[in-house]
Write a protein that holds these residues in place. Structure first.
Motif, PDB file in Angstrom:
ATOM      1  N   LEU A 122      -1.441   1.520   7.745  1.00  0.00           N
ATOM      2  CA  LEU A 122      -1.857   1.044   6.419  1.00  0.00           C
ATOM      3  C   LEU A 122      -2.509  -0.335   6.462  1.00  0.00           C
ATOM      4  CD1 LEU A 122       1.040   2.420   4.213  1.00  0.00           C
ATOM      5  CD2 LEU A 122      -1.275   3.287   4.476  1.00  0.00           C
ATOM      6  N   LEU A 123      -2.937  -0.758   7.632  1.00  0.00           N
ATOM      7  CA  LEU A 123      -3.742  -1.981   7.729  1.00  0.00           C
ATOM      8  C   LEU A 123      -5.156  -1.591   8.150  1.00  0.00           C
ATOM      9  CD1 LEU A 123      -1.438  -4.594   9.530  1.00  0.00           C
ATOM     10  CD2 LEU A 123      -1.705  -4.154   7.080  1.00  0.00           C
ATOM     11  N   ASN A 124      -6.150  -2.360   7.689  1.00  0.00           N
ATOM     12  CA  ASN A 124      -7.519  -2.066   8.096  1.00  0.00           C
ATOM     13  C   ASN A 124      -7.861  -2.809   9.393  1.00  0.00           C
ATOM     14  OD1 ASN A 124      -8.279  -4.711   7.401  1.00  0.00           O
ATOM     15  ND2 ASN A 124      -8.692  -4.110   5.282  1.00  0.00           N
ATOM     16  N   GLY A 130      -1.988   2.169  19.356  1.00  0.00           N
ATOM     17  CA  GLY A 130      -0.841   1.527  18.729  1.00  0.00           C
ATOM     18  C   GLY A 130      -1.313   0.709  17.551  1.00  0.00           C
ATOM     19  N   LEU A 131      -1.502   1.366  16.434  1.00  0.00           N
ATOM     20  CA  LEU A 131      -2.035   0.698  15.247  1.00  0.00           C
ATOM     21  C   LEU A 131      -1.076   0.885  14.073  1.00  0.00           C
ATOM     22  CD1 LEU A 131      -5.694   2.052  15.508  1.00  0.00           C
ATOM     23  CD2 LEU A 131      -4.851  -0.140  16.356  1.00  0.00           C
ATOM     24  N   LEU A 132      -1.235   0.034  13.088  1.00  0.00           N
ATOM     25  CA  LEU A 132      -0.466   0.181  11.849  1.00  0.00           C
ATOM     26  C   LEU A 132      -1.306   0.981  10.856  1.00  0.00           C
ATOM     27  CD1 LEU A 132       0.884  -3.434  11.855  1.00  0.00           C
ATOM     28  CD2 LEU A 132       2.321  -1.404  11.899  1.00  0.00           C
ATOM     29  N   CYS A 138      -4.650  -1.164  26.811  1.00  0.00           N
ATOM     30  CA  CYS A 138      -5.116  -0.221  25.787  1.00  0.00           C
ATOM     31  C   CYS A 138      -4.372   1.090  25.989  1.00  0.00           C
ATOM     32  CB  CYS A 138      -6.625  -0.008  25.930  1.00  0.00           C
ATOM     33  SG  CYS A 138      -7.299   1.173  24.762  1.00  0.00           S
ATOM     34  N   PRO A 139      -3.392   1.394  25.138  1.00  0.00           N
ATOM     35  CA  PRO A 139      -2.608   2.613  25.331  1.00  0.00           C
ATOM     36  C   PRO A 139      -3.416   3.861  25.005  1.00  0.00           C
ATOM     37  CG  PRO A 139      -1.953   1.525  23.306  1.00  0.00           C
ATOM     38  CD  PRO A 139      -2.961   0.629  23.963  1.00  0.00           C
ATOM     39  N   LEU A 199      -8.840  -4.381  20.403  1.00  0.00           N
ATOM     40  CA  LEU A 199      -7.636  -5.221  20.345  1.00  0.00           C
ATOM     41  C   LEU A 199      -7.164  -5.596  21.755  1.00  0.00           C
ATOM     42  CD1 LEU A 199      -5.635  -3.402  17.505  1.00  0.00           C
ATOM     43  CD2 LEU A 199      -6.940  -5.528  17.346  1.00  0.00           C
ATOM     44  N   ALA A 200      -7.401  -4.691  22.710  1.00  0.00           N
ATOM     45  CA  ALA A 200      -7.008  -4.980  24.092  1.00  0.00           C
ATOM     46  C   ALA A 200      -7.913  -6.033  24.724  1.00  0.00           C
ATOM     47  CB  ALA A 200      -7.044  -3.703  24.919  1.00  0.00           C
ATOM     48  N   ARG A 241       3.044  -4.233  21.701  1.00  0.00           N
ATOM     49  CA  ARG A 241       1.694  -4.709  22.076  1.00  0.00           C
ATOM     50  C   ARG A 241       1.523  -6.166  21.696  1.00  0.00           C
ATOM     51  NH1 ARG A 241      -3.532  -1.103  20.714  1.00  0.00           N
ATOM     52  NH2 ARG A 241      -4.473  -2.584  22.161  1.00  0.00           N
ATOM     53  N   LEU A 242       2.042  -6.514  20.526  1.00  0.00           N
ATOM     54  CA  LEU A 242       1.900  -7.900  20.078  1.00  0.00           C
ATOM     55  C   LEU A 242       2.672  -8.842  21.000  1.00  0.00           C
ATOM     56  CD1 LEU A 242       2.217  -7.342  16.217  1.00  0.00           C
ATOM     57  CD2 LEU A 242       0.170  -8.078  17.459  1.00  0.00           C
ATOM     58  N   VAL A 254      -6.813  -9.984  12.778  1.00  0.00           N
ATOM     59  CA  VAL A 254      -6.125 -11.242  12.448  1.00  0.00           C
ATOM     60  C   VAL A 254      -4.728 -11.263  13.069  1.00  0.00           C
ATOM     61  CG1 VAL A 254      -5.133 -12.599  10.555  1.00  0.00           C
ATOM     62  CG2 VAL A 254      -7.425 -11.609  10.322  1.00  0.00           C
ATOM     63  N   LEU A 255      -4.019 -10.150  12.929  1.00  0.00           N
ATOM     64  CA  LEU A 255      -2.647 -10.073  13.457  1.00  0.00           C
ATOM     65  C   LEU A 255      -2.638 -10.230  14.977  1.00  0.00           C
ATOM     66  CD1 LEU A 255       0.355  -9.526  12.784  1.00  0.00           C
ATOM     67  CD2 LEU A 255      -0.121  -7.099  13.072  1.00  0.00           C
ATOM     68  N   PHE A 256      -3.513  -9.494  15.649  1.00  0.00           N
ATOM     69  CA  PHE A 256      -3.545  -9.583  17.112  1.00  0.00           C
ATOM     70  C   PHE A 256      -4.176 -10.901  17.575  1.00  0.00           C
ATOM     71  CE2 PHE A 256      -2.189  -5.614  19.185  1.00  0.00           C
ATOM     72  CZ  PHE A 256      -1.883  -4.863  18.069  1.00  0.00           C
ATOM     73  N   ARG A 316       0.822  -1.216   0.000  1.00  0.00           N
ATOM     74  CA  ARG A 316       0.000   0.000   0.000  1.00  0.00           C
ATOM     75  C   ARG A 316       0.856   1.268   0.000  1.00  0.00           C
ATOM     76  NH1 ARG A 316      -4.047  -2.877   4.263  1.00  0.00           N
ATOM     77  NH2 ARG A 316      -5.146  -4.113   2.692  1.00  0.00           N
ATOM     78  N   VAL A 355       3.547  -1.167  17.776  1.00  0.00           N
ATOM     79  CA  VAL A 355       2.629  -2.296  17.639  1.00  0.00           C
ATOM     80  C   VAL A 355       3.324  -3.594  18.056  1.00  0.00           C
ATOM     81  CG1 VAL A 355       1.138  -3.548  16.042  1.00  0.00           C
ATOM     82  CG2 VAL A 355       1.452  -1.095  15.792  1.00  0.00           C
ATOM     83  N   ASN A 382      -8.588   0.241  18.882  1.00  0.00           N
ATOM     84  CA  ASN A 382      -7.532   0.128  19.890  1.00  0.00           C
ATOM     85  C   ASN A 382      -8.054  -0.626  21.120  1.00  0.00           C
ATOM     86  OD1 ASN A 382      -5.000   0.745  21.059  1.00  0.00           O
ATOM     87  ND2 ASN A 382      -5.816   2.583  22.043  1.00  0.00           N
ATOM     88  N   GLU A 407      -7.524  -6.690   9.350  1.00  0.00           N
ATOM     89  CA  GLU A 407      -6.125  -7.150   9.348  1.00  0.00           C
ATOM     90  C   GLU A 407      -5.504  -7.012  10.741  1.00  0.00           C
ATOM     91  OE1 GLU A 407      -5.575  -6.024   4.633  1.00  0.00           O
ATOM     92  OE2 GLU A 407      -5.008  -4.582   6.178  1.00  0.00           O
TER      93      GLU A 407
END
Lengths: 278, 204
Positions: free
Chosen positions: B79-81, B75-77, B70-71, B136-137, A76-77, B87-89, A20, A73, B133, B84
């Protein structure tokens, strides 16, 4: 299976993120091309070395920025259950694949412009650039965790190699020194092939070891009330052994220089002058 | 219910600046505690220390259960929705892609996040980013929730809804520690702990 799933998930998401960044992708390709073209057509040499330097900047820069951008991130992961090594493995997997594809395409382009005298040396040199650049960029990100400082270190390290005499001892032991000598070999210099490859692979290993150690220090979290999560003793021993072996190979006084070649009349000659003006 | 989080004699300084000085705190399972204090009192630092993201200079922390953190700044990327991210977390908790999406969508819907949206998080509003955010926590069903002003950017309805969720988490036996400046909602928690710069006092 969980570990593999996490490694693959990390690689997948990094790949999606990278795809992207269209402008960044264009620049990652344009930078080595610009380096190559400016030397090849500006100075009239074969441009292999300039192309290799540009490629090392591109791939190492991509590794550096991807690692730094994801650092908040990553922590956190790790807090949620990832191991630092899983995140690093996913990143290495994706970036190395990307680097090898870029190196292959770039090799084809250089080949098309100036067919190499030693094709194997050209291919191996460019693949070595990719193999060294990924862990090299990740190691810098682990040691210097700020974008500006990390970029300056990257520019400085690779730039120093450009400014050093192409046959100097110091140039030979720097991260991309072996691949640069192989690129000279591709252009016709008679060099010792195996020691160059060995030193290049040793640098890839050493950079990876540094990246693992530095990255673990950056992203690990403290597990309160539990045994502190440290790398497994066998893993630490393996890292130490791999690092020591890599340092030994890099520091070993290989005859990387221009080995004696025999002239037509049997007289021993030494090739002088770099065939690559890049 | 037992104690989920025990903080004993925690101190932390940055250079010469003492941020936390001999802080004690207990957080039981099924309890919600609000952590308040003026800016610079060390609330976020205490949460980061409790989460294990920062080492204290001295003191001990014991945690019984998995931590959901939960900060304050998502703490997000960029360019990911949202999917995504889920799934990653989710992989961190050993969840399959389908499980992570199912659980994550449920959490996001409860928080009022439009799950049908596929924009990357860079294009989401601040409130939507914060909802993701927070989700995800919570994704792994963690036992100890450390929430650093998790409602920033929420609209009024979602903000009120957040405190309903605190009640639900507490009823499920989770331990909840919320950093908040919203003093009007302090009646929604079991206890309030106030941090002063380098001094800690506790009020029941």
């Amino acid at each position: 299976m969980t570990t593999l799933g996490r490694v693959v998930a990390t690689a997948e998401m990094l790949g999606r993120d990278l795809l992207r960044r269209r402008l960044a992708l264009v620049l990652l390709v344009a930078l080595p091309v610009a380096f190559y073209v400016s030397t090849r057509f500006g100075e009239g040499g074969n441009g292999y070395t300039s192309g290799g330097i540009g490629l090392s900047w591109s791939i190492a820069g991509a590794a550096l920025y991807s690692a730094l951008a994801a650092r908040p991130v990553d922590r956190r992961l790790v807090l949620d259950g990832y191991r630092p090594a899983e995140l690093l493995a996913g990143r290495v997997l994706l970036l190395t694949s990307f680097g090898l594809v870029l190196a292959t395409a770039f090799t084809g382009m250089m080949w098309a412009f100036v067919p190499p005298k030693n094709a194997v040396a050209l291919i191996v040199a460019m693949l070595l650039v990719a193999l060294v650049a990924v862990p090299f960029g990740l190691a810098i990100a682990g040691i210097v965790p700020h974008e500006l400082e990390g970029t300056l270190v990257l520019i400085g390290m690779v730039g120093i190699e450009m400014s050093l005499p192409s046959r100097g001892t110091l140039e030979g032991v720097l991260p991309f020194g072996a691949s640069h000598r192989l690129l000279n070999q591709a252009a016709g210099s008679d060099l010792a092939f195996v020691p160059c490859v060995a030193r290049g692979l040793a640098w890839a290993t050493l950079a990876l070891v540094i990246a693992i150690v530095a990255w673990w220090g950056r992203v690990h979290v403290i597990r309160h009330g539990r045994t502190r999560a440290r790398p497994h003793p066998a893993g630490r021993l393996g890292l130490l052994a791999a690092g020591a072996m890599a340092v030994a190979i890099i520091a070993f006084p290989w005859s990387l220089g221009y080995k004696p070649a025999h002239g037509r009349n049997g007289q021993t000659t030494v090739t002088t002058g770099s065939p690559d003006t890049g | 219910m037992g104690t989920s989080l025990t903080v004993r004699d925690i101190s932390k300084r940055f250079g010469r600046h003492v941020v936390l000085s001999h802080v004690d705190l207990d957080l039981d399972a099924g309890e919600a505690v609000a952590l308040i204090g003026e800016n610079g009192a060390g609330k976020s630092t205490l949460l980061r220390v409790c989460a294990g993201l920062m080492a204290p200079d001295s003191g001990t922390i014991t945690v019984d259960g998995a931590i959901g953190y939960c900060p304050q700044v998502p703490g997000l990327l960029d360019l990911l929705n949202a999917d995504e991210h889920l799934v990653l977390f989710g992989r961190a908790h050993g969840m399959t892609r389908a499980d992570a999406l199912a659980v994550g969508h449920q959490l996001l819907e409860e928080l009022g996040f439009p799950v049908h949206r596929r924009e990357v998080t860079r294009h989401l509003s601040g409130g939507s980013r914060q909802k993701l955010n927070l989700a995800l926590a919570l994704l792994g069903g963690q036992d100890v929730l450390l929430l650093d002003e998790p409602y920033q950017g929420f609209d009024h309805g979602t903000y009120v809804n957040f405190w309903h969720h605190v009640d639900e988490w507490r009823a499920k036996g989770k331990a909840v520690l919320v950093v908040t400046h919203m003093l009007a909602e302090l009646n929604r928690v079991d206890r309030v702990v106030e941090l002063h710069p380098a001094v800690t006092t506790s009020a029941a």
